[in-house]
Write a protein that holds these residues in place. Structure first.
Motif, PDB file in Angstrom:
ATOM      1  N   ASN A  92       0.803  -1.216   0.000  1.00  0.00           N
ATOM      2  CA  ASN A  92       0.000   0.000   0.000  1.00  0.00           C
ATOM      3  C   ASN A  92       0.837   1.269   0.000  1.00  0.00           C
ATOM      4  OD1 ASN A  92      -2.970  -0.646   0.081  1.00  0.00           O
ATOM      5  ND2 ASN A  92      -2.272  -1.937   1.763  1.00  0.00           N
ATOM      6  N   SER A  93       2.161   1.117  -0.003  1.00  0.00           N
ATOM      7  CA  SER A  93       3.032   2.295  -0.111  1.00  0.00           C
ATOM      8  C   SER A  93       4.145   1.963  -1.106  1.00  0.00           C
ATOM      9  CB  SER A  93       3.588   2.683   1.268  1.00  0.00           C
ATOM     10  OG  SER A  93       4.300   1.614   1.864  1.00  0.00           O
ATOM     11  N   THR A  94       5.357   1.859  -0.634  1.00  0.00           N
ATOM     12  CA  THR A  94       6.486   1.504  -1.488  1.00  0.00           C
ATOM     13  C   THR A  94       7.646   1.055  -0.611  1.00  0.00           C
ATOM     14  OG1 THR A  94       8.096   2.335  -3.110  1.00  0.00           O
ATOM     15  CG2 THR A  94       7.284   3.907  -1.489  1.00  0.00           C
ATOM     16  N   ARG A  95       8.514   0.239  -1.169  1.00  0.00           N
ATOM     17  CA  ARG A  95       9.716  -0.178  -0.455  1.00  0.00           C
ATOM     18  C   ARG A  95      10.917   0.682  -0.826  1.00  0.00           C
ATOM     19  NH1 ARG A  95       9.378  -6.822  -0.768  1.00  0.00           N
ATOM     20  NH2 ARG A  95       7.403  -7.030   0.339  1.00  0.00           N
ATOM     21  N   GLU A  96      10.678   1.734  -1.572  1.00  0.00           N
ATOM     22  CA  GLU A  96      11.757   2.613  -2.017  1.00  0.00           C
ATOM     23  C   GLU A  96      11.887   3.820  -1.090  1.00  0.00           C
ATOM     24  OE1 GLU A  96      13.614   1.618  -4.511  1.00  0.00           O
ATOM     25  OE2 GLU A  96      12.310  -0.124  -4.802  1.00  0.00           O
ATOM     26  N   GLY A  97      13.072   4.419  -1.085  1.00  0.00           N
ATOM     27  CA  GLY A  97      13.308   5.676  -0.398  1.00  0.00           C
ATOM     28  C   GLY A  97      13.032   5.632   1.092  1.00  0.00           C
ATOM     29  N   ALA A  98      12.572   6.768   1.620  1.00  0.00           N
ATOM     30  CA  ALA A  98      12.347   6.894   3.056  1.00  0.00           C
ATOM     31  C   ALA A  98      11.265   5.939   3.540  1.00  0.00           C
ATOM     32  CB  ALA A  98      11.964   8.333   3.397  1.00  0.00           C
ATOM     33  N   TRP A  99      10.242   5.693   2.705  1.00  0.00           N
ATOM     34  CA  TRP A  99       9.192   4.773   3.104  1.00  0.00           C
ATOM     35  C   TRP A  99       9.745   3.373   3.338  1.00  0.00           C
ATOM     36  CZ3 TRP A  99       5.181   7.124   4.781  1.00  0.00           C
ATOM     37  CH2 TRP A  99       4.714   8.307   4.180  1.00  0.00           C
ATOM     38  N   GLY A 100      10.607   2.916   2.447  1.00  0.00           N
ATOM     39  CA  GLY A 100      11.218   1.601   2.610  1.00  0.00           C
ATOM     40  C   GLY A 100      12.117   1.530   3.834  1.00  0.00           C
ATOM     41  N   GLU A 101      12.877   2.590   4.064  1.00  0.00           N
ATOM     42  CA  GLU A 101      13.742   2.623   5.247  1.00  0.00           C
ATOM     43  C   GLU A 101      12.913   2.561   6.531  1.00  0.00           C
ATOM     44  OE1 GLU A 101      16.815   5.607   5.395  1.00  0.00           O
ATOM     45  OE2 GLU A 101      16.799   5.784   3.203  1.00  0.00           O
ATOM     46  N   TRP A 102      11.817   3.332   6.552  1.00  0.00           N
ATOM     47  CA  TRP A 102      10.957   3.307   7.733  1.00  0.00           C
ATOM     48  C   TRP A 102      10.346   1.930   7.933  1.00  0.00           C
ATOM     49  CZ3 TRP A 102       9.479   4.775  12.252  1.00  0.00           C
ATOM     50  CH2 TRP A 102       8.258   4.334  12.752  1.00  0.00           C
ATOM     51  N   LEU A 103       9.831   1.326   6.855  1.00  0.00           N
ATOM     52  CA  LEU A 103       9.179   0.025   6.963  1.00  0.00           C
ATOM     53  C   LEU A 103      10.127  -1.020   7.543  1.00  0.00           C
ATOM     54  CD1 LEU A 103       6.769  -1.827   6.453  1.00  0.00           C
ATOM     55  CD2 LEU A 103       7.558  -2.084   4.084  1.00  0.00           C
ATOM     56  N   ASN A 104      11.369  -1.010   7.098  1.00  0.00           N
ATOM     57  CA  ASN A 104      12.341  -1.980   7.611  1.00  0.00           C
ATOM     58  C   ASN A 104      12.680  -1.708   9.074  1.00  0.00           C
ATOM     59  OD1 ASN A 104      12.471  -3.319   5.157  1.00  0.00           O
ATOM     60  ND2 ASN A 104      14.164  -2.064   4.400  1.00  0.00           N
ATOM     61  N   ARG A 105      12.831  -0.453   9.425  1.00  0.00           N
ATOM     62  CA  ARG A 105      13.123  -0.097  10.810  1.00  0.00           C
ATOM     63  C   ARG A 105      11.958  -0.493  11.720  1.00  0.00           C
ATOM     64  NH1 ARG A 105      17.057   2.823  14.242  1.00  0.00           N
ATOM     65  NH2 ARG A 105      15.926   2.970  16.207  1.00  0.00           N
ATOM     66  N   TRP A 106      10.744  -0.166  11.302  1.00  0.00           N
ATOM     67  CA  TRP A 106       9.540  -0.493  12.073  1.00  0.00           C
ATOM     68  C   TRP A 106       9.419  -2.005  12.264  1.00  0.00           C
ATOM     69  CZ3 TRP A 106       5.182  -3.221  10.350  1.00  0.00           C
ATOM     70  CH2 TRP A 106       4.054  -3.155  11.181  1.00  0.00           C
ATOM     71  N   THR A 107       9.677  -2.760  11.201  1.00  0.00           N
ATOM     72  CA  THR A 107       9.589  -4.217  11.272  1.00  0.00           C
ATOM     73  C   THR A 107      10.593  -4.778  12.270  1.00  0.00           C
ATOM     74  OG1 THR A 107       8.836  -4.331   8.966  1.00  0.00           O
ATOM     75  CG2 THR A 107       9.733  -6.345   9.926  1.00  0.00           C
ATOM     76  N   ALA A 108      11.814  -4.271  12.242  1.00  0.00           N
ATOM     77  CA  ALA A 108      12.847  -4.752  13.165  1.00  0.00           C
ATOM     78  C   ALA A 108      12.464  -4.475  14.614  1.00  0.00           C
ATOM     79  CB  ALA A 108      14.183  -4.096  12.839  1.00  0.00           C
ATOM     80  N   GLU A 109      11.890  -3.312  14.877  1.00  0.00           N
ATOM     81  CA  GLU A 109      11.504  -2.968  16.245  1.00  0.00           C
ATOM     82  C   GLU A 109      10.310  -3.796  16.700  1.00  0.00           C
ATOM     83  OE1 GLU A 109      11.040   1.248  16.492  1.00  0.00           O
ATOM     84  OE2 GLU A 109      13.180   1.646  16.183  1.00  0.00           O
ATOM     85  N   GLU A 110       9.346  -4.026  15.814  1.00  0.00           N
ATOM     86  CA  GLU A 110       8.189  -4.831  16.190  1.00  0.00           C
ATOM     87  C   GLU A 110       8.584  -6.283  16.462  1.00  0.00           C
ATOM     88  OE1 GLU A 110       5.269  -3.986  16.927  1.00  0.00           O
ATOM     89  OE2 GLU A 110       4.963  -1.995  16.110  1.00  0.00           O
ATOM     90  N   ASP A 111       9.516  -6.816  15.702  1.00  0.00           N
ATOM     91  CA  ASP A 111       9.958  -8.197  15.918  1.00  0.00           C
ATOM     92  C   ASP A 111      10.590  -8.364  17.299  1.00  0.00           C
ATOM     93  OD1 ASP A 111      10.468 -10.908  14.799  1.00  0.00           O
ATOM     94  OD2 ASP A 111      12.552 -10.345  15.125  1.00  0.00           O
TER      95      ASP A 111
END
Length: 316
Positions: free
Chosen positions: A81-100
């Motif tokens: 629903n967004s993108t894995r590129e740029g700042a959005w992708g960086e945020w998604l990966n960071r958020w995923t690591a913290e949630e795990d």
């Protein structure tokens, strides 16, 4: 919208990284009280008598953990629903690591303290993750609106679970996790705020739809309805908390009811939102009243049982 808001996401990501404090799950798990479970390496079987936590606190921890366990589904839903590129992708990966990290620490606590049946817990995890996760509505703005609500609800649920547990170690862990969830909520809330400046009518439609249809992401887990009812009756998370501590503060912070210059579609969405909040407030009041009545009746029955209990024998 995604492209236009990317500079906002980049700034919020930088702020998040600066505000976040590094922590380690293994330092929050009381390993010293643990012992081996039975299995190929030997050990002691789990029994119903071993958990020291209140049943409602156990249910809350199980719901919190199984919700966190379904992280692959959430990652996928946000990515498509967004993108894995740029700042959005960086945020998604960071958020995923913290949630795990949250799932790892809660599971460690439950295992070390023998608070739950580990076999039943693992079977529930397999069932939960096998179902996956599908958002109630698609699209970027709807996804951001949902996660802003969900992160705030999760923060409050985690904090209340820790307080209700009666265990200082559990409360310390859940408080720490809640701090992460609060930072996550701030990111999504501020994305919504920036989107309101660009397309307020579209944002209001997305917010109204998600407020009205909101369900916690773990609603498909085995036994969710029964555990959710137990959690609500105990006061860990109920309709009153959802209305007073999640919906009203978030909408007030975003100044939803102060926006001017909306289209008829935006005004209709806002009117619908106000009407839903009014209905939910009434339902929450009724729930709290009935819960108090049930508790009072239970206490009266307990008092009557004690009054009519046979007297203890007197030693002679």
């Amino acid at each position: 919208m995604i492209t236009e808001l990317e500079p906002v996401a980049a700034g919020l990501l930088a702020r998040h990284v600066a505000a976040a404090r590094e922590w380690f799950p293994h330092q929050y798990v009381p390993w010293s009280v643990s012992r081996d479970f039975d299995g190929p390496l030997g050990g002691e079987p789990w029994t119903e008598e071993q958990p020291a936590l209140d049943p409602a606190a156990r249910s809350a921890l199980i719901v919190n953990l199984l919700t966190e366990d379904n992280l692959p589904g959430y990652h996928h839903a946000l990515a498509v629903n967004s993108t894995r590129e740029g700042a959005w992708g960086e945020w998604l990966n960071r958020w995923t690591a913290e949630e795990d990290r949250h799932a790892s620490s809660i599971r460690g606590y439950l295992h070390a303290t023998r608070a739950v049946d580990p076999i039943a817990l693992e079977r529930a995890r397999m069932a939960q993750v096998s179902v996956g996760f599908e958002p109630s509505a698609g699209g970027f703005l709807s996804g951001v609106a949902y996660v802003a609500l969900q992160e705030l609800a999760t923060r409050i649920s985690h904090r209340n679970t820790g307080r209700f547990s009666g265990d200082a170690l559990c409360e310390r862990l859940m408080t720490r996790i809640a701090q992460d969830e609060n930072l996550h909520m701030v990111f999504y809330r501020e994305v919504l705020r920036a989107a309101l400046e660009i397309a307020p009518d579209r944002v209001l439609v997305a917010v109204e739809e998600n407020v009205r249809s909101f369900r916690m992401p773990g609603h498909a887990m085995p036994g969710f309805a029964q555990m959710a009812a137990q959690i609500a009756v105990a006061g860990v998370y109920d309709l009153r908390i959802h209305h007073d501590d999640v919906l009203v503060p978030l909408l007030r912070n975003l100044k939803i009811f102060d926006l001017a210059g909306l289209s008829p579609q935006g005004e209709q969405a806002r009117d619908s939102l106000a009407a839903y909040l009014e209905r939910l407030d009434a339902r929450a009041g009724l729930f709290v009243e009935r819960r108090a009545q049930a508790l009072a009746a239970r206490q009266r029955r307990g008092h009557a049982d004690r009054m009519h209990a046979p007297a203890a024998p007197v030693a002679t």
